[in-house]
Scaffold this motif. Structure first.
Motif, PDB file in Angstrom:
ATOM      1  N   GLU A   1     124.219  43.725 152.314  1.00  0.00           N
ATOM      2  CA  GLU A   1     124.194  44.506 153.571  1.00  0.00           C
ATOM      3  C   GLU A   1     124.128  46.003 153.272  1.00  0.00           C
ATOM      4  O   GLU A   1     123.438  46.749 153.975  1.00  0.00           O
ATOM      5  CB  GLU A   1     125.432  44.189 154.440  1.00  0.00           C
ATOM      6  CG  GLU A   1     125.438  42.791 155.042  1.00  0.00           C
ATOM      7  CD  GLU A   1     124.281  42.522 156.015  1.00  0.00           C
ATOM      8  OE1 GLU A   1     123.663  43.477 156.504  1.00  0.00           O
ATOM      9  OE2 GLU A   1     123.983  41.327 156.258  1.00  0.00           O
ATOM     10  N   ILE A   2     124.830  46.457 152.237  1.00  0.00           N
ATOM     11  CA  ILE A   2     124.797  47.892 151.872  1.00  0.00           C
ATOM     12  C   ILE A   2     123.382  48.266 151.427  1.00  0.00           C
ATOM     13  O   ILE A   2     122.828  49.290 151.847  1.00  0.00           O
ATOM     14  CB  ILE A   2     125.850  48.198 150.784  1.00  0.00           C
ATOM     15  CG1 ILE A   2     127.258  48.065 151.370  1.00  0.00           C
ATOM     16  CG2 ILE A   2     125.636  49.595 150.184  1.00  0.00           C
ATOM     17  CD1 ILE A   2     128.403  48.144 150.365  1.00  0.00           C
TER      18      ILE A   2
ATOM     19  N   ALA B   1     136.788  49.830 140.341  1.00  0.00           N
ATOM     20  CA  ALA B   1     136.201  50.120 141.649  1.00  0.00           C
ATOM     21  C   ALA B   1     137.213  50.821 142.553  1.00  0.00           C
ATOM     22  O   ALA B   1     138.379  50.411 142.599  1.00  0.00           O
ATOM     23  CB  ALA B   1     135.767  48.818 142.322  1.00  0.00           C
ATOM     24  N   GLU B   2     136.758  51.840 143.270  1.00  0.00           N
ATOM     25  CA  GLU B   2     137.676  52.484 144.221  1.00  0.00           C
ATOM     26  C   GLU B   2     138.113  51.464 145.273  1.00  0.00           C
ATOM     27  O   GLU B   2     139.279  51.438 145.669  1.00  0.00           O
ATOM     28  CB  GLU B   2     136.994  53.700 144.852  1.00  0.00           C
ATOM     29  CG  GLU B   2     136.743  54.794 143.813  1.00  0.00           C
ATOM     30  CD  GLU B   2     136.286  56.129 144.403  1.00  0.00           C
ATOM     31  OE1 GLU B   2     136.126  56.216 145.634  1.00  0.00           O
ATOM     32  OE2 GLU B   2     136.108  57.070 143.597  1.00  0.00           O
ATOM     33  N   ALA B   3     137.180  50.581 145.695  1.00  0.00           N
ATOM     34  CA  ALA B   3     137.542  49.536 146.670  1.00  0.00           C
ATOM     35  C   ALA B   3     138.635  48.623 146.103  1.00  0.00           C
ATOM     36  O   ALA B   3     139.484  48.115 146.843  1.00  0.00           O
ATOM     37  CB  ALA B   3     136.317  48.708 147.031  1.00  0.00           C
TER      38      ALA B   3
ATOM     39  N   ARG C   1     121.746  54.457 141.240  1.00  0.00           N
ATOM     40  CA  ARG C   1     123.105  54.271 140.720  1.00  0.00           C
ATOM     41  C   ARG C   1     124.178  54.843 141.641  1.00  0.00           C
ATOM     42  O   ARG C   1     125.329  54.403 141.611  1.00  0.00           O
ATOM     43  CB  ARG C   1     123.215  54.850 139.307  1.00  0.00           C
ATOM     44  CG  ARG C   1     122.475  53.999 138.295  1.00  0.00           C
ATOM     45  CD  ARG C   1     122.661  54.470 136.875  1.00  0.00           C
ATOM     46  NE  ARG C   1     121.849  53.665 135.973  1.00  0.00           N
ATOM     47  CZ  ARG C   1     122.248  52.523 135.409  1.00  0.00           C
ATOM     48  NH1 ARG C   1     123.465  52.055 135.617  1.00  0.00           N
ATOM     49  NH2 ARG C   1     121.430  51.849 134.613  1.00  0.00           N
ATOM     50  N   THR C   2     123.799  55.822 142.469  1.00  0.00           N
ATOM     51  CA  THR C   2     124.787  56.379 143.418  1.00  0.00           C
ATOM     52  C   THR C   2     125.125  55.331 144.472  1.00  0.00           C
ATOM     53  O   THR C   2     126.299  55.073 144.755  1.00  0.00           O
ATOM     54  CB  THR C   2     124.214  57.653 144.089  1.00  0.00           C
ATOM     55  OG1 THR C   2     123.770  58.533 143.063  1.00  0.00           O
ATOM     56  CG2 THR C   2     125.255  58.334 144.949  1.00  0.00           C
ATOM     57  N   ILE C   3     124.078  54.691 145.026  1.00  0.00           N
ATOM     58  CA  ILE C   3     124.331  53.626 146.017  1.00  0.00           C
ATOM     59  C   ILE C   3     125.057  52.478 145.326  1.00  0.00           C
ATOM     60  O   ILE C   3     125.978  51.878 145.887  1.00  0.00           O
ATOM     61  CB  ILE C   3     123.006  53.124 146.651  1.00  0.00           C
ATOM     62  CG1 ILE C   3     122.268  54.282 147.326  1.00  0.00           C
ATOM     63  CG2 ILE C   3     123.282  51.993 147.659  1.00  0.00           C
ATOM     64  CD1 ILE C   3     120.845  53.949 147.787  1.00  0.00           C
ATOM     65  N   ASN C   4     124.674  52.202 144.080  1.00  0.00           N
ATOM     66  CA  ASN C   4     125.290  51.105 143.323  1.00  0.00           C
ATOM     67  C   ASN C   4     126.812  51.245 143.231  1.00  0.00           C
ATOM     68  O   ASN C   4     127.539  50.253 143.222  1.00  0.00           O
ATOM     69  CB  ASN C   4     124.678  51.038 141.919  1.00  0.00           C
ATOM     70  CG  ASN C   4     125.172  49.840 141.142  1.00  0.00           C
ATOM     71  OD1 ASN C   4     125.031  48.709 141.586  1.00  0.00           O
ATOM     72  ND2 ASN C   4     125.779  50.080 139.991  1.00  0.00           N
ATOM     73  N   GLU C   5     127.303  52.474 143.156  1.00  0.00           N
ATOM     74  CA  GLU C   5     128.759  52.685 143.061  1.00  0.00           C
ATOM     75  C   GLU C   5     129.486  52.044 144.245  1.00  0.00           C
ATOM     76  O   GLU C   5     130.607  51.578 144.119  1.00  0.00           O
ATOM     77  CB  GLU C   5     129.103  54.183 142.996  1.00  0.00           C
ATOM     78  CG  GLU C   5     128.843  54.820 141.637  1.00  0.00           C
ATOM     79  CD  GLU C   5     129.579  54.123 140.482  1.00  0.00           C
ATOM     80  OE1 GLU C   5     130.793  53.894 140.579  1.00  0.00           O
ATOM     81  OE2 GLU C   5     128.912  53.795 139.481  1.00  0.00           O
ATOM     82  N   ARG C   6     128.812  52.010 145.408  1.00  0.00           N
ATOM     83  CA  ARG C   6     129.435  51.424 146.608  1.00  0.00           C
ATOM     84  C   ARG C   6     129.540  49.901 146.528  1.00  0.00           C
ATOM     85  O   ARG C   6     130.230  49.279 147.334  1.00  0.00           O
ATOM     86  CB  ARG C   6     128.628  51.808 147.851  1.00  0.00           C
ATOM     87  CG  ARG C   6     128.696  53.294 148.163  1.00  0.00           C
ATOM     88  CD  ARG C   6     127.789  53.660 149.328  1.00  0.00           C
ATOM     89  NE  ARG C   6     128.078  52.899 150.526  1.00  0.00           N
ATOM     90  CZ  ARG C   6     127.187  52.678 151.511  1.00  0.00           C
ATOM     91  NH1 ARG C   6     125.976  53.162 151.412  1.00  0.00           N
ATOM     92  NH2 ARG C   6     127.534  51.974 152.570  1.00  0.00           N
TER      93      ARG C   6
ATOM     94  N   THR D   1     129.466  43.508 132.783  1.00  0.00           N
ATOM     95  CA  THR D   1     128.545  42.817 133.684  1.00  0.00           C
ATOM     96  C   THR D   1     128.153  43.706 134.866  1.00  0.00           C
ATOM     97  O   THR D   1     127.199  43.388 135.575  1.00  0.00           O
ATOM     98  CB  THR D   1     129.216  41.539 134.192  1.00  0.00           C
ATOM     99  OG1 THR D   1     130.600  41.829 134.403  1.00  0.00           O
ATOM    100  CG2 THR D   1     129.098  40.417 133.169  1.00  0.00           C
ATOM    101  N   ASP D   2     128.894  44.792 135.090  1.00  0.00           N
ATOM    102  CA  ASP D   2     128.540  45.691 136.203  1.00  0.00           C
ATOM    103  C   ASP D   2     127.114  46.224 136.032  1.00  0.00           C
ATOM    104  O   ASP D   2     126.394  46.407 137.000  1.00  0.00           O
ATOM    105  CB  ASP D   2     129.561  46.828 136.375  1.00  0.00           C
ATOM    106  CG  ASP D   2     129.888  47.548 135.077  1.00  0.00           C
ATOM    107  OD1 ASP D   2     129.710  46.971 133.989  1.00  0.00           O
ATOM    108  OD2 ASP D   2     130.334  48.706 135.165  1.00  0.00           O
ATOM    109  N   GLU D   3     126.696  46.448 134.792  1.00  0.00           N
ATOM    110  CA  GLU D   3     125.331  46.917 134.527  1.00  0.00           C
ATOM    111  C   GLU D   3     124.305  45.826 134.894  1.00  0.00           C
ATOM    112  O   GLU D   3     123.266  46.118 135.467  1.00  0.00           O
ATOM    113  CB  GLU D   3     125.196  47.309 133.044  1.00  0.00           C
ATOM    114  CG  GLU D   3     123.827  47.830 132.643  1.00  0.00           C
ATOM    115  CD  GLU D   3     123.422  49.161 133.308  1.00  0.00           C
ATOM    116  OE1 GLU D   3     124.287  49.829 133.925  1.00  0.00           O
ATOM    117  OE2 GLU D   3     122.226  49.514 133.219  1.00  0.00           O
TER     118      GLU D   3
END
Ligand code: BG6
Ligand code: MG
Length: 212
Positions: A54-55, A172-174, A38-43, A17-19
């Protein structure tokens, strides 16, 4: 056995579902002329819907948005996302995930979900896992998003185990940060597979069986 329970993130771990999250945010961002890739999406991985918005709005240059307008945008994204979810079926659960979950269950481990998503129960129902997990901790029972450990601490509480006895699986790193902050071991998969703070680095979902 090293652990008594395994706590799984949902989006990007149990199913892809991440896609769909990415595609829905992309549609909204394009409409607002906000650069989003996709780079911003990683956050956004592991981050709640409103924090994700907000991001995305960091690059917004239009007129100021009220809280009500932000709510409306988040709802619009969720409506697009839900249309993709509605098309999901048990065929969207891979054999590898299904077989690994069953093998973990057969070893006597408790299995729980620890997801920031408010759509968790709907997704589990779509992919045929309704009622499968011993506990579900999700976006509906937390007030703080990952990297805060709240969602995993609640999952551990729901299965009556201590964090040290639970392994968290995250893309996710978070999410790995949240696991570490809560006193859990964390196994990184996908985008978090190479993350240095992860206790284990999974190249495939079935690798979980090596570490429990
Ligand atoms: C997480 C996703 O699982 O759930 C995030 O990784 C998402 O990208 C968050 O923003 C909240 O999801 P939902 O379904 O409540 O909008
Ligand atoms: Mg995830």
């Amino acid at each position: 056995m090293k652990y008594k329970a395994v706590i799984f993130d949902l989006d990007g771990v149990i199913c892809f579902t991440d896609e769909y999250h990415y595609l829905a945010w992309k549609e909204l961002a394009d409409e607002l002329n906000i650069p989003f890739d996709r780079t911003i999406n990683e956050r956004l991985r592991g981050v709640s819907r409103m924090d994700s918005l907000e991001i995305i709005l960091e690059k917004y240059t239009g007129p100021a948005l009220s809280d009500e307008e932000k709510e409306r945008l988040a709802t619009k994204k969720n409506d697009i996302y839900r249309k993709s979810l509605e098309k999901m079926s048990p065929a969207d659960l891979s054999d590898e995930v299904k077989e690994t979950l069953n093998a973990l269950r057969n070893k006597g481990l408790k299995l729980a979900i620890g997801s920031s998503s408010k759509n968790t129960k709907f997704i589990l129902q779509r992919i045929g896992l309704e009622g499968f997990f011993d506990a579900i901790s999700d976006g509906t029972n937390i007030t703080r998003s990952k990297p805060d450990p709240e969602v995993f601490l609640k999952a551990a509480e729901f299965v009556l185990e201590e964090p040290k006895d639970c392994l968290v699986i995250e893309d996710a790193e978070a999410g790995i940060d949240a696991a570490v902050a809560g006193g859990f071991d964390g196994a990184g998969i996908g985008s978090a597979a190479k993350y240095s703070k992860a206790t284990y680095h999974l190249s495939s979902f079935k690798d979980i069986l090596k570490y429990v």
